[in-house]
Structure formats: structure tokens, C-alpha cells
Design a protein around this motif. Structure first.
Motif, short mmCIF file in Angstrom:
data_model
loop_
_atom_site.label_atom_id
_atom_site.label_comp_id
_atom_site.label_asym_id
_atom_site.label_seq_id
_atom_site.Cartn_x
_atom_site.Cartn_y
_atom_site.Cartn_z
N MET A 1 0.85 -1.19 0.00
CA MET A 1 0.00 0.00 0.00
C MET A 1 0.89 1.24 0.00
O MET A 1 1.80 1.37 0.80
N ARG A 2 0.60 2.15 -0.92
CA ARG A 2 1.38 3.38 -1.05
C ARG A 2 0.94 4.37 0.01
O ARG A 2 -0.26 4.66 0.16
N ALA A 3 1.90 4.89 0.76
CA ALA A 3 1.58 5.85 1.82
C ALA A 3 1.13 7.18 1.22
O ALA A 3 1.65 7.62 0.20
N VAL A 4 0.17 7.79 1.87
CA VAL A 4 -0.25 9.14 1.49
C VAL A 4 -0.03 10.04 2.71
O VAL A 4 -0.21 9.61 3.85
N PRO A 5 0.37 11.29 2.49
CA PRO A 5 0.61 12.18 3.63
C PRO A 5 -0.69 12.75 4.19
O PRO A 5 -1.64 13.00 3.44
N LEU A 6 -0.72 12.93 5.51
CA LEU A 6 -1.80 13.70 6.13
C LEU A 6 -1.32 15.15 6.18
O LEU A 6 -0.88 15.67 7.20
N SER A 7 -1.38 15.80 5.05
CA SER A 7 -0.87 17.16 4.90
C SER A 7 -2.01 18.16 4.96
O SER A 7 -3.19 17.79 4.97
N SER A 8 -1.68 19.44 4.95
CA SER A 8 -2.70 20.49 4.90
C SER A 8 -3.54 20.35 3.64
O SER A 8 -4.77 20.53 3.65
N VAL A 481 10.01 16.79 13.22
CA VAL A 481 9.00 17.85 13.36
C VAL A 481 8.48 18.25 11.98
O VAL A 481 7.26 18.41 11.78
N VAL A 482 9.40 18.40 11.02
CA VAL A 482 8.99 18.75 9.66
C VAL A 482 8.07 17.66 9.10
O VAL A 482 7.03 17.94 8.51
N TYR A 483 8.45 16.41 9.31
CA TYR A 483 7.66 15.29 8.81
C TYR A 483 6.30 15.22 9.49
O TYR A 483 5.28 14.89 8.86
N ALA A 484 6.26 15.53 10.78
CA ALA A 484 4.99 15.52 11.51
C ALA A 484 4.00 16.50 10.88
O ALA A 484 2.81 16.21 10.76
N ALA A 485 4.51 17.67 10.48
CA ALA A 485 3.63 18.69 9.89
C ALA A 485 3.29 18.38 8.44
O ALA A 485 2.18 18.67 7.98
N SER A 486 4.21 17.77 7.70
CA SER A 486 3.99 17.55 6.27
C SER A 486 3.29 16.23 5.97
O SER A 486 2.61 16.10 4.95
#
Length: 576
Positions: A1-8, A481-486
Motif C-alpha cells: 500500500m502506497r503511503a499518502v501524507p496527512l498534509s494540509s 518535526v517537519v515530517y509531523a507537519a507535512s
């Protein structure tokens, strides 16, 4: 399964999609059960929305004892079915579903009586091991061993000699609850669920006597939208009664909140290699290894005050220190406490006044058409709870669908980061050489991200400065931290400092020192204005001050009043 970001961007797309589609299932609540339900429904081929009023796992699901366990004490209550169910789920997560987030942890159970107690406790632990093996998923967990007093104190030199006559050493599972819960929601999104945090349900939509969706408010923008759904699942834990009230009818059952608090102390303050489990007059007390720290908990008291921010009082902390000090050679003091966290267990209300005796089993209610309510339960059995809730939802909309819905398959659906984890663990020295990080650092990242660690390492390769540790919280990289936000849906400082990392409970300053650095890193990803960065830092510092003040108060009422002195998180302000 390809990961998708929980981004803005994905959050906004999810809200837009929920406003336009008629969903099969709308899940309210981004805790472990809500995330599990969204994943379950999505993997059955249903269209799914998941909304959470604050952050993923911001309630009970980030404030547990961090254990994925069978519940040894429930054997004493003769609740064999619950223990067997939980032991199977423990093994599933250890071996298949989330091996990067769940791992075995040893516990020493001190014996204080000669003869009969070893036979009694030993029989219980032997049954516990046997039930684990019988589940088909217990092969990776070592069997218990009996210890003499000398053998036990060799394993845990911190124990007073007169605190035990011998011991039993057994194993259970440990999980970073907040990250595991976030991974559930992110995995659901990878399977097509529309996922949005900071989105509060303000009402349920009705057509006649049927619930047909919910009105939700985007707390970041103030926008309100109607989300249409064939079935709504209320998975709001201790907020179940409040959410049920939107349906305009009395709920079938009520949820009672029981407060449990935990202390975090440095690892060097308790000499030993194993966790401890101690019986108290009210419940059990755990001393749990947690990286470079120990977690000590928990209390079990009725709570009827603020559910958003349950407060730990001075008397709560004194209770835990008194009980753990009764067995330690070198007593702990308030000065040894790095962090304190308090959570509320959602217990099905019963007639027994002692919350520790209320059942941890769950119940599913379908008293209002179109609305499924799931309540009670324990963290370890979240997948079973989710399955039962989605089964009820599928049954409730069977007449509306022109297809047959597949049965639950989440027993065979690993969370993101699980696939390939073992191979990357075997390659950790190679990853360290290629990234310039230490092997210990790479191992730490693998335990937090699994095979998604490659996305972290790509960030560091592109921006080497992100490979440095945070100032004042060196266990965590700036890249995290950057990854948590993006990628992980972190919208505010609280999200990153308290849940994507555990800085808020693992440092004596509770994360105050790192707040500005984290705000700068998050702000760069989320396009915060300078004003927003200042407001985020100010809010976080006030939160820390309010929590510290509450922990000096003598009782629940004064502690709650002190904690409520800090306002909730502020909306996001962006450029333009």
C-alpha cells in the motif's frame, strides 16, 4: 500500500470531498477506535469520512499506560473471553499489524508470601502464556520464569530486599499509543478514507427519525459544512454521551470516565532491566521501561470535570510515589518527576461505585436509525471494537446498497510502515552509514516510523540540517518535526510536542525550551505567519504553566480549575 501524507492539502481535499459526496460511513472521533473503524470500513470497499475535533489521539488514546496487553488482572476476575481476545490482538500487532510500533516488554511480579502465592500467581501467569500460545499469535513472546529473591533483585537492583520473597518474570506488549493511533488514521487514508482533524461535529443531520450525516465545523477556518452519510459511527470515547445527545434521544448506555495518571522519571532513578507490576488496594501499579525513562502508573478514580484536559493533582502524584517507594531502595521525590499525564478511561457505566471493577468490555448501540454508537473497551482490543461497529453500520445500510459488503479483513491489513520493516531493521547499519546518523538513531527512527523511515532519511539527505537533534530534546531529529507537519497531520505545537514526539512528558521543562524551534520548523511547512508562530509558542507555554500549577493543587476540583486556566489551541493564521 502506497503511503499518502496527512498534509494540509490532503486535509482540505478530504473536507471538500466530504461536503460533495454521500458517504457510506462517517466516523466521528480520531482516537484508536475511530481510526480503527475508518480503516475497517475503507478496507471493505466503503466510502468513508473520519472527523476529529482536535488532534488524532488527543484524548484517551495518547494517555494510556502504553501497553498492548492481555490484561492479566482480568484473569483474576475470571473474564477469560476478554483476556483471550486481547492476547490474540497483542500477538497480531506484535507479529503482523504493527511490529514497528509494538514490542515485547518484560515485567517482574514480586511475591510477598511464601508457598501459596507462588502457586496462585504462577498458575495465573502460566494460563496467561497458554492462552497467548493458543491464540496462534504468541510465538514471539517469551514464556514466564520464576525467580528467587536474589534472581529478582539481580534483574531489578532497585527493589528493597524486604519487598519480596521471590518473583515471577513475564512478558507483555508495549506501544507508543499516540503514534499507533495516528498510523491507523493515516493507513485508513491510504485506503481511500477522507480524514480531517480539527473538525468538530456541531450537530447530527436528520431526515425524519433517521440520522443521515453530521454538520461539522472546520476549526481552522470557521467553515461549516454538511456531511451526508448512510451511517454515522459515534466513536468518541468519554464524549459518547455528548455526541449521542445530538440525535435528540436518550442513549442506550452511558459512559463513565475514570481518571488514570502516570508519572515519567529518568531511567537512572530506578536501577533495573525489567518493568514491575505491583498490586495496590485499589488496582495495579506498573513501572514500565520507556526508552531513557520509566512510566509509573496508574490511578483509577471517578472523574466528572473537564474531559478535554483531565488534570493530575498533588494527591494523585503523592499516591503513585508512595506506592512505588514502598518497594524501592532509593525513594523517588517530586523533583525526580520529568512528566505527568492524565487520561480518562471510557467505562460502560454500571452500578458498582469502584471504577476499577467496571467492565472494560465494549458495547455497540443502534437505537437511533443511521447512528451506531461504540463505547467501552480497552486499547488493545480496538480492532475488534472497530469491526463490531462497522458490522452494525453495514447491517443498518444493507437495504440502501446495491452490492454485498465484504467482511472485515483488518486481521490481514498491516499498518503503514509494517511492510518491509524487518528487512530495514536488518539493514540498519547500512542505513546509518548512508545517512550519516548513528545506528542507535536509526533504530530509534525505525521503532517510530517502520519502513516509512526512508521518507525521513530523504528529508535529511535533502536538508542535512534536519539531521540534527532538537535543542533541549536531542532524542528527536529536527526532521521529525517537519515530517509531523507535512505527513502526519500535526497542525499545532501541541500535536508535535505532545503526540508525534513525546517531548512534553520526557523533559523536565515539558517541552518549553524546544517550543520556538518547533514552531519555526512547523511554520515553514504550514506557512504560518510570524504572528501565528508567536501565538503557538505563547499557547504552549501557557499550557505547560497551567499543567504545572494543576499538579500542585491538592484535589481534583482545584487541579481542574488550574488546568482550565490555559485556553485551548488557537486557529491557524496563514499568509494572505
Amino acid at each position: 500500500m502506497r503511503a499518502v501524507p496527512l498534509s494540509s492539502q490532503s486535509r482540505q481535499a478530504a473536507l471538500d470531498a466530504m461536503a460533495e459526496e454521500v458517504l457510506d460511513v462517517l466516523v466521528i472521533g480520531g482516537g484508536v477506535v475511530g481510526g480503527g473503524a475508518a480503516l475497517d470500513a475503507a478496507t471493505r470497499g466503503l466510502s468513508v469520512g473520519l472527523v476529529e475535533a482536535r488532534d488524532f489521539a488527543s484524548g484517551t488514546s495518547s494517555r494510556s499506560s502504553k501497553l498492548m496487553h492481555g490484561g492479566l488482572r482480568y484473569l483474576e476476575m475470571l473474564d477469560f473471553r476478554l483476556v483471550a481476545e486481547a492476547l490474540k490482538e497483542r500477538g497480531l500487532n506484535l507479529q503482523k499489524l504493527a511490529p514497528h510500533l509494538v514490542r515485547e516488554v518484560g515485567f517482574l511480579y514480586p511475591l510477598t508470601h511464601h508457598g501459596w502465592e507462588r502457586l496462585y500467581a504462577g498458575s495465573g501467569v502460566a494460563l496467561y502464556d497458554a492462552m497467548s500460545k493458543a491464540s496462534g499469535y504468541g510465538s514471539g513472546v517469551p514464556l514466564h520464569r520464576h525467580k528467587t529473591r536474589r534472581g529478582a533483585r539481580k534483574l531489578m537492583p532497585a527493589l528493597r530486599r524486604d519487598a519480596l520473597v521471590g518473583a515471577i518474570h513475564y512478558y507483555d506488549g508495549q506501544v507508543d499509543d499516540a503514534r499507533h493511533t495516528m498510523f491507523l488514521s493515516r493507513t485508513a487514508a491510504a485506503y481511500g478514507a477522507h480524514v480531517a482533524s480539527r473538525t468538530r461535529v456541531v450537530d447530527l443531520l436528520r431526515e425524519g427519525d433517521r440520522v443521515v450525516g453530521a454538520r461539522v465545523k472546520d476549526l481552522e477556518s470557521g467553515r461549516e459544512l454538511d456531511v451526508q452519510a448512510r451511517q454515522v459511527i459515534n466513536a468518541t470515547g468519554v464524549w459518547t454521551d455528548e455526541t449521542q445527545s445530538f440525535a435528540g434521544q436518550r442513549g442506550q448506555f452511558h459512559v463513565r470516565a475514570s481518571k488514570g495518571i502516570h508519572l515519567v522519571v529518568p531511567r537512572d532513578r530506578i536501577r533495573g532491566e525489567s518493568g514491575l507490576i505491583l498490586k495496590t488496594e485499589k488496582s495495579v501499579l506498573f513501572v514500565i521501561p520507556w526508552g531513557r525513562h520509566w512510566i509509573i502508573g496508574t490511578t483509577d478514580t471517578d472523574w466528572s470535570l473537564s474531559k478535554d484536559h483531565p488534570a493530575a493533582s498533588r494527591s494523585d502524584i503523592d499516591y503513585l510515589l508512595e506506592h512505588v517507594n514502598s518497594v524501592l531502595v532509593e525513594p523517588l521525590t517530586h523533583d525526580d518527576v520529568e512528566g505527568v499525564f492524565a487520561g480518562l478511561r471510557p467505562l460502560l457505566a454500571g452500578e458498582d461505585e469502584a471504577t476499577s471493577k467496571l467492565s472494560r468490555e465494549h458495547a455497540v448501540g443502534t437505537g437511533v436509525k443511521g447512528l451506531v454508537v461504540i463505547a467501552g473497551g480497552k486499547y488493545t482490543t480496538y480492532r475488534i471494537m472497530a469491526k463490531d461497529a462497522v458490522d452494525a453500520a453495514v447491517h443498518g445500510m444493507s437495504s440502501m446498497l446495491d452490492r454485498t459488503v465484504a467482511p472485515c479483513c483488518t486481521e490481514d491489513v498491516p499498518l503503514l510502515g509494517a511492510d518491509g520493516y524487518e528487512a530495514l531493521w536488518n539493514q540498519r547499519q547500512k542505513l546509518a552509514r548512508e545517512s550519516g546518523l548513528s545506528v542507535a538513531r536509526v533504530e530509534h527512527l525505525l521503532h517510530r516510523y517502520g519502513s516509512l523511515v526512508t521518507e525521513l532519511l530523504e528529508l535529511v539527505a535533502d536538508q542535512p540540517d534536519l539531521g540534527r537533534g532538537l535543542t533541549g530534546a536531542d532524542d528527536y531529529l529536527r526532521a521529525e518535526v517537519v515530517y509531523a507537519a507535512s505527513h502526519e497531520g500535526a497542525r499545532h505545537l501541541d500535536d508535535a510536542i505532545a503526540r508525534r514526539t513525546r517531548i512534553s512528558i520526557e523533559t523536565f521543562d515539558r517541552g518549553a525550551e524546544v517550543a520556538v524551534e518547533v514552531a519555526d520548523l512547523m511554520g515553514g511547512v504550514l506557512d504560518w505567519t510570524s504572528e501565528q508562530r508567536e501565538r503557538e509558542v505563547e499557547h504552549y507555554i501557557k499550557r505547560v504553566e497551567a499543567e504545572r500549577e494543576s499538579q500542585r493543587m491538592p484535589d481534583d476540583e482545584t487541579a481542574d480549575a488550574a488546568r482550565m486556566g490555559a485556553a485551548d489551541v488557537v486557529p491557524v493564521l496563514t499568509e494572505g
